[in-house]
Scaffold this active site. Structure first.
Site, PDB file in Angstrom:
ATOM      1  N   TYR A  41       3.441   1.063  -1.032  1.00 10.90           N
ATOM      2  CA  TYR A  41       4.520   1.462  -0.124  1.00 10.90           C
ATOM      3  C   TYR A  41       4.099   2.689   0.679  1.00 10.90           C
ATOM      4  CZ  TYR A  41       7.859  -1.580  -2.493  1.00 10.90           C
ATOM      5  OH  TYR A  41       8.516  -2.667  -2.987  1.00 10.90           O
TER       6      TYR A  41
ATOM      7  N   ASP B 240       8.673 -12.398  -6.224  1.00  6.87           N
ATOM      8  CA  ASP B 240       8.949 -11.271  -5.327  1.00  6.87           C
ATOM      9  C   ASP B 240      10.005 -11.640  -4.275  1.00  6.87           C
ATOM     10  OD1 ASP B 240       8.862  -9.177  -3.569  1.00  6.87           O
ATOM     11  OD2 ASP B 240       6.689  -9.117  -3.384  1.00  6.87           O
TER      12      ASP B 240
ATOM     13  N   SER C  16       9.948  -9.844  -0.823  1.00  5.16           N
ATOM     14  CA  SER C  16       8.994 -10.407   0.142  1.00  5.16           C
ATOM     15  C   SER C  16       9.541 -11.699   0.745  1.00  5.16           C
ATOM     16  CB  SER C  16       7.648 -10.696  -0.520  1.00  5.16           C
ATOM     17  OG  SER C  16       6.979  -9.495  -0.778  1.00  5.16           O
TER      18      SER C  16
ATOM     19  N   ARG D 269       5.105  -5.213  -7.185  1.00  2.79           N
ATOM     20  CA  ARG D 269       4.302  -5.891  -6.157  1.00  2.79           C
ATOM     21  C   ARG D 269       2.902  -6.137  -6.722  1.00  2.79           C
ATOM     22  NH1 ARG D 269       7.257  -4.612  -1.353  1.00  2.79           N
ATOM     23  NH2 ARG D 269       8.125  -6.630  -0.844  1.00  2.79           N
TER      24      ARG D 269
ATOM     25  N   GLN E  99       3.921 -12.002  -8.022  1.00  2.00           N
ATOM     26  CA  GLN E  99       4.042 -12.428  -6.619  1.00  2.00           C
ATOM     27  C   GLN E  99       5.046 -13.568  -6.415  1.00  2.00           C
ATOM     28  OE1 GLN E  99       0.092 -12.893  -5.202  1.00  2.00           O
ATOM     29  NE2 GLN E  99       0.531 -11.826  -3.289  1.00  2.00           N
TER      30      GLN E  99
HETATM   31  N1  LIG Z   1       2.405  -8.960  -4.421  1.00  4.64           N
HETATM   32  C1  LIG Z   1       1.863  -8.106  -3.606  1.00  4.64           C
HETATM   33  O1  LIG Z   1       0.744  -7.686  -3.757  1.00  4.64           O
HETATM   34  C2  LIG Z   1       2.683  -7.590  -2.471  1.00  4.64           C
HETATM   35  C3  LIG Z   1       3.819  -8.286  -2.077  1.00  4.64           C
HETATM   36  C4  LIG Z   1       4.605  -7.779  -1.034  1.00  4.64           C
HETATM   37  C5  LIG Z   1       4.249  -6.589  -0.426  1.00  4.64           C
HETATM   38  N2  LIG Z   1       3.133  -5.950  -0.816  1.00  4.64           N
HETATM   39  C6  LIG Z   1       2.773  -4.673  -0.207  1.00  4.64           C
HETATM   40  O2  LIG Z   1       3.810  -3.766  -0.454  1.00  4.64           O
HETATM   41  C7  LIG Z   1       3.897  -2.854   0.618  1.00  4.64           C
HETATM   42  C8  LIG Z   1       5.288  -2.758   1.142  1.00  4.64           C
HETATM   43  O3  LIG Z   1       5.653  -3.934   1.852  1.00  4.64           O
HETATM   44  P1  LIG Z   1       7.135  -4.088   2.366  1.00  4.64           P
HETATM   45  O4  LIG Z   1       7.198  -5.233   3.274  1.00  4.64           O
HETATM   46  O5  LIG Z   1       8.084  -4.035   1.234  1.00  4.64           O
HETATM   47  O6  LIG Z   1       7.273  -2.755   3.216  1.00  4.64           O
HETATM   48  P2  LIG Z   1       8.588  -1.901   3.446  1.00  4.64           P
HETATM   49  O7  LIG Z   1       9.706  -2.821   3.770  1.00  4.64           O
HETATM   50  O8  LIG Z   1       8.722  -0.911   2.357  1.00  4.64           O
HETATM   51  O9  LIG Z   1       8.172  -1.087   4.767  1.00  4.64           O
HETATM   52  C9  LIG Z   1       7.872  -1.775   5.970  1.00  4.64           C
HETATM   53  C10 LIG Z   1       6.705  -1.115   6.652  1.00  4.64           C
HETATM   54  O10 LIG Z   1       7.125   0.097   7.281  1.00  4.64           O
HETATM   55  C11 LIG Z   1       6.017   0.960   7.308  1.00  4.64           C
HETATM   56  N3  LIG Z   1       6.442   2.330   7.634  1.00  4.64           N
HETATM   57  C12 LIG Z   1       7.187   3.190   6.898  1.00  4.64           C
HETATM   58  N4  LIG Z   1       7.358   4.351   7.570  1.00  4.64           N
HETATM   59  C13 LIG Z   1       6.734   4.212   8.772  1.00  4.64           C
HETATM   60  C14 LIG Z   1       6.561   5.053   9.908  1.00  4.64           C
HETATM   61  N5  LIG Z   1       7.080   6.271   9.947  1.00  4.64           N
HETATM   62  N6  LIG Z   1       5.854   4.561  10.948  1.00  4.64           N
HETATM   63  C15 LIG Z   1       5.323   3.321  10.907  1.00  4.64           C
HETATM   64  N7  LIG Z   1       5.447   2.483   9.879  1.00  4.64           N
HETATM   65  C16 LIG Z   1       6.136   2.925   8.820  1.00  4.64           C
HETATM   66  C17 LIG Z   1       5.441   0.778   5.934  1.00  4.64           C
HETATM   67  O11 LIG Z   1       4.082   1.246   5.886  1.00  4.64           O
HETATM   68  C18 LIG Z   1       5.548  -0.729   5.737  1.00  4.64           C
HETATM   69  O12 LIG Z   1       4.382  -1.406   6.160  1.00  4.64           O
HETATM   70  C19 LIG Z   1       2.858  -3.296   1.612  1.00  4.64           C
HETATM   71  O13 LIG Z   1       1.674  -2.599   1.321  1.00  4.64           O
HETATM   72  C20 LIG Z   1       2.667  -4.746   1.292  1.00  4.64           C
HETATM   73  O14 LIG Z   1       1.428  -5.249   1.707  1.00  4.64           O
HETATM   74  C21 LIG Z   1       2.349  -6.413  -1.839  1.00  4.64           C
END
Ligand SMILES: NC(=O)c1ccc[n+]([C@@H]2O[C@H](COP(=O)([O-])OP(=O)(O)OC[C@H]3O[C@@H](n4cnc5c(N)ncnc54)[C@H](O)[C@@H]3O)[C@@H](O)[C@H]2O)c1
Length: 399
Positions: free
Chosen positions: A235, A136, A139, A128, A133
């Site tokens: 994460y 990804d 995403s 990530r 990006q």
């Molecule tokens: N290129 C990039 O920079 C990039 C791209 C995509 C995602 N991201 C980041 O990666 C991270 C993961 O994204 P994702 O969509 O894969 O998430 P994910 O699918 O792993 O999880 C979904 C959400 O569930 C939340 N979660 C987990 N346990 C929880 C609980 N007990 N109560 C409430 N919420 C809970 C997590 O904090 C997350 O926001 C995020 O920080 C996102 O911003 C960065």
């Protein structure tokens, strides 16, 4: 080099790994494309459109696997746990396989892929980072799932989403709660807001508060703080049971105030945390709806039946998988863009450039030469460490 695009065979899968619009970029890096006849039909991309962009259409799947140097799929063996094993027999030594492999699913599946001698890359492991990006795929698919979850909820709930002022009176807007604000959660907020619902959202990572508010939703603040809420990759980190218990106690009242709850909370490689108990479901107004996007990982709702839509205490609970496949035209277009960017990293001037000093290739490489070679996966499955590739020198660091 030849890239092969087989038809997806997982039951109900409608996406395709490459779309005709992606072929021009592949030609630029010296890749020819073979497409199995009908591969894009379900997504809205007929064979003729691929042919018009220079692809060759092959009707024999085994021939496609024989002729291609690289096989690209949406659900590869591993993620395709229904029909994927049939493809294993078609893969050959040193052939490259790129797709969703569900790398943290089971060591047996990965060993089966490794045993074919295939060099496989899992798109789930794309880092990530800013540089990665555009590749990804997680995403991309989470964006589609978050959008579709809202549409499913809007279709089931017996209410309008927007506020309406009509001659027949004023309609109050539906209330939607999003639990877990990663990529899917953010897209769900944006979609529900566009439909006019009153949206609130909660995540254990406090950093998302501003993102939630910038989409016009309210961030639900609970008087409980997660320890080291997120890891270096962004994460969420797993919390202890006392945290989850307290979280559930505090969420009960919030959940009862909403018509729709969309849950997306997951921790990589772990079973999804239970955020909605059966008592909370019983406390919701009749005809409320829960869409559990974490169903494939066990679900965030105690009553979710993975893969099914059920009704409990008058509340509809949807635990369907693979929602991205239900918007196959755009899901395929996004995935194809992710794959073609990845392929441009792997192939230069029609030749394979397996530069394992590149972080993106190194992180996503799962099997090579008959072994599971990914250090993170080896650690995850408690396998002995293999010798690591040399670290990047200054000049070799990809810009
Ligand atoms: N290129 C990039 O920079 C990039 C791209 C995509 C995602 N991201 C980041 O990666 C991270 C993961 O994204 P994702 O969509 O894969 O998430 P994910 O699918 O792993 O999880 C979904 C959400 O569930 C939340 N979660 C987990 N346990 C929880 C609980 N007990 N109560 C409430 N919420 C809970 C997590 O904090 C997350 O926001 C995020 O920080 C996102 O911003 C960065």
């Amino acid at each position: 080099m030849i890239v092969g695009v087989p038809r997806e065979t997982f039951p109900g899968e409608r996406r395709v790994a490459l779309v005709p619009g992606a072929l021009a970029n592949l030609a630029k890096v010296g890749l020819e494309v073979l497409v199995e006849a009908g591969a894009g039909d379900e997504a809205g991309y007929p064979d003729a459109d691929y042919a018009a962009k220079g692809a060759k259409i092959v009707s024999d799947r085994a021939e496609l696997f024989r002729s291609a140097d690289i096989i690209v799929q949406v659900l590869s063996p591993g993620a395709n746990d229904k029909t994927g094993h049939a493809d294993l027999a078609l893969l050959r030594r040193d052939q490259i396989l790129i797709g969703f492999l569900r790398p943290m699913g089971s060591a047996e599946n990965l060993s089966a892929i490794a045993s074919r001698g295939v060099t496989s890359f899992s798109v789930e492991l794309i880092p990530r980072t800013t540089r990665a990006q555009s590749m990804d795929a997680l995403s991309s698919m989470a964006t589609v799932a978050g959008y579709k979850a809202v549409l499913i909820a809007a279709d089931i709930v017996p209410k309008f989403f927007p506020m309406l002022t009509t001659a027949a009176g004023t309609i109050t807007p539906a209330r939607v709660l999003i639990l877990g604000v990663g990529v899917a959660g953010l897209q769900a907020i944006a979609t529900a807001r566009r439909l006019g619902a009153v949206v609130s959202a909660y995540d254990l990572r406090p950093v998302v508060k501003e993102q939630v508010q910038s989409l016009g939703a309210r961030f639900v603040e609970l008087p409980i703080e997660a320890k080291d809420a997120q890891d270096a990759r962004g994460y969420a980190t797993a919390q202890d049971e006392s945290f989850y218990r307290r979280q559930r106690e505090l969420l009960g009242k919030v959940i009862a105030e909403n018509d729709v709850v969309i849950t997306t909370a997951v921790i990589p490689g772990k079973k999804a945390p239970i955020l909605v108990t059966k008592e909370m479901v019983a406390g919701m107004a009749p005809r409320s709806v829960i869409i559990d996007l974490a169903a494939e990982r066990g679900g965030n709702c105690e009553l979710t039946r993975p893969g099914e839509k059920i009704s409990e205490h008058g509340v509809t609970i949807v635990g369907w998988f693979n929602l991205a496949s239900t918007v196959p035209y755009h899901a395929s277009q996004m995935y194809a863009r992710n794959l073609s960017t990845f392929l441009a990293l792997l192939v230069k001037d029609g030749k394979l450039q397996l530069n394992l000093k590149d972080e993106i290739l190194r992180d996503t490489l799962v099997t090579q030469g008959g072994e599971i070679v990914n250090p993170r996966l080896r650690e995850f499955f408690s396998m002995p460490v293999l010798a690591a590739p040399a670290p990047l020198s200054e000049e070799e660091t990809p810009k």
